[in-house]
Write an enzyme that holds these catalytic residues in place. Structure first.
Site, PDB file in Angstrom:
ATOM      1  CG  HIS A  96      47.991  27.019  13.702  1.00 15.29           C
ATOM      2  ND1 HIS A  96      48.658  25.828  13.937  1.00 15.29           N
ATOM      3  CD2 HIS A  96      48.931  27.982  13.669  1.00 15.29           C
ATOM      4  CE1 HIS A  96      49.953  26.074  14.054  1.00 15.29           C
ATOM      5  NE2 HIS A  96      50.142  27.380  13.897  1.00 15.29           N
ATOM      6  CD  GLU A 125      47.706  31.364   9.225  1.00 17.37           C
ATOM      7  OE1 GLU A 125      48.785  31.184   8.623  1.00 17.37           O
ATOM      8  OE2 GLU A 125      47.568  31.182  10.437  1.00 17.37           O
ATOM      9  NE  ARG A 143      48.455  34.164  13.963  1.00 13.48           N
ATOM     10  CZ  ARG A 143      49.493  33.353  14.136  1.00 13.48           C
ATOM     11  NH1 ARG A 143      50.710  33.753  13.819  1.00 13.48           N
ATOM     12  NH2 ARG A 143      49.322  32.149  14.600  1.00 13.48           N
ATOM     13  CG  ASN A 164      51.607  37.295  12.440  1.00 11.01           C
ATOM     14  OD1 ASN A 164      51.784  37.371  13.659  1.00 11.01           O
ATOM     15  ND2 ASN A 164      51.598  36.146  11.781  1.00 11.01           N
ATOM     16  NE  ARG A 167      55.726  26.518  18.920  1.00  8.75           N
ATOM     17  CZ  ARG A 167      54.725  27.045  18.238  1.00  8.75           C
ATOM     18  NH1 ARG A 167      53.492  26.613  18.429  1.00  8.75           N
ATOM     19  NH2 ARG A 167      54.932  27.981  17.355  1.00  8.75           N
TER      20      ARG A 167
END
Ligand code: ADP
Length: 404
Positions: free
Chosen positions: A184, A388, A95, A14, A245
């Site tokens: 996600h 993940e 990813r 990732n 964010r």
């Protein structure tokens, strides 16, 4: 040490703009063999935290770029007697944040796929370029190992048109691929499937609301295993309040900041993505620090927490209506798995809707999936740790034809 210590395993990568997270694991046995993080790549203060079969080393010193970081990681493996290039690694799973309109399933990376990921970079300028750098760096050092891209958007590819379409001029939306993609996805898919397993129910029978609450945060409504809505949109900026964010914000704010404050588009992009959310409102993006300050009576932290919860509850309500019947509400990721307070506050006062958390169950800390609702709650509330890396490893393995 065995002769082929990572034989049949998958390297999951990732890559961020200045970081590189990796794990080597066996998709079938779920055994994690190695785990690590290279940070502050490109600066003089780079460091790698590398864990291999129970022992950890920290390497400090400048890493000029991702190529240097991967090379240093492979040297750390070599120090433990593992030649990663020649140890039977079955695949590398990368990813990739944005699959655009082109990618909606795990895809073996060849030159054409690489070019297409590059072509769609403008859709995700903060993420895809870094993912691509990771792909190139690993491919250069492990050219013989098949590399598979797993897209964060894939799970949401078939969102109903009413949920994926922005109310924008249709020709403009089409020309510039402007739609709601959702992110996600690997986590939402993994967690919603796990819920069926934990409850011993058929996934196709379950209506779920999944709350992935980490530094980035998103929620999805999943009907019978298929997402019907999600909070993130064309980019991972839309929806819930996050660490840094804004989540949902009136697009008119952009015009105001450009026209009146004289900010450039890049300034506003940075403001919305990096300097807003919890950090913007109270100066902290680590949720533990926010909660501590709320506890201590800090007003800006209290307001930030209230705004965060208000947004969560608004979407929970919306998804209850969209799903019609809700069987399970599931919390995952750093905040969702660890912050009992957030779970309790986000579902407080909903007994009238058949949603009741059991305070004792909610207080239990555990790495295992667990039910935290009362025996009488019509809706089952769960905490399910996401994984993940495991989901990416399994998907990469399926693509290279060795179903785990
Ligand atoms: P990401 O993968 O999006 O970077 P994570 O899923 O690792 O994020 O979640 C990170 C967030 O989880 C941080 O805000 C951190 O403060 C929060 N977190 C971790 N442990 C706890 C805890 N015990 N209580 C509250 N928040 C926690």
């Amino acid at each position: 040490m065995s002769e082929a210590p990572i034989d049949g395993s998958v390297l999951v990568v990732n890559a961020g703009s200045s970081s590189l997270k990796y794990q080597v694991l066996h998709p079938a046995t779920e055994e994690v063999i190695a785990d690590g993080l290279a940070e502050q790549i490109g600066e003089s203060t780079s460091r790698i935290k590398h864990w291999y079969r129970g022992h950890e080393v920290v390497l400090e010193g400048p890493l000029a770029d991702h190529d240097a970081a991967i090379a240093a990681v492979l040297e750390l493996f070599a120090a433990d007697g593992v030649d990663v290039a020649d140890s039977g690694l079955a695949a590398v799973g990368h990813r990739v944040v944005h699959g655009g309109r082109s990618f909606f399933e795990p895809t073996l990376i060849d030159d054409a796929v690489r070019s297409e990921i590059e072509r769609i970079c403008p859709l995700a300028p903060l993420h895809n370029p870094a993912n691509l750098v990771g792909i190139d760096a690993v491919t250069a050092l492990l050219p013989a190992v098949p590399a598979v891209a797993i897209f964060d958007t894939a799970f949401f590819h078939d969102l109903p048109a009413a949920a994926s379409t922005y109310a924008l001029d249709a020709a403009v939306a089409d020309e510039y691929a402007v739609r709601r993609y959702g992110f996600h996805g690997t986590s939402h898919e993994y967690v919603s499937r796990k819920v069926a397993e934990v409850l011993g129910r058929d996934l196709t029978e379950l209506n779920q609301i999944v709350l992935h609450l980490g530094n980035g945060a998103s929620m999805s409504a999943v009907a019978g295993g298929k997402p019907i809505d999600t909070t993130m949109g064309m980019t991972p900026l839309e929806g819930l309040v996050m660490g840094t964010r804004t989540g949902d914000i009136d697009a008119g704010v952009v015009f105001q900041l450009a026209r009146v404050a004289g900010m450039s588009i890049d300034d506003i992009d940075t403001l919305f993505n990096k300097r807003s959310g919890l950090k913007g409102m109270c100066g902290e993006n680590d949720f533990r620090a926010v909660l501590q300050r709320v506890e201590a009576g800090d007003e800006s932290a209290k307001l930030a927490y209230e705004v965060y919860l208000h947004r969560l509850r608004r979407y929970i309500g919306a998804y209850m209506i969209e799903l019609g019947r809700v069987d399970a509400i599931v919390f995952t990721a750093g905040v969702g798995e660890n912050a009992a307070q957030v779970r309790a506050d986000s579902l407080a006062g909903l007994a009238g809707y058949g949603i009741e958390i059991d305070a004792d169950r909610n207080a239990i800390r555990s790495p295992d999936p667990r039910v935290i609702s009362t025996a009488d709650s019509k809706v089952t509330v769960l905490v399910v740790p996401t994984n993940e890396e495991l989901a990416i490893a399994r998907q990469a393995m399926e693509v290279v034809g060795q179903t785990p």
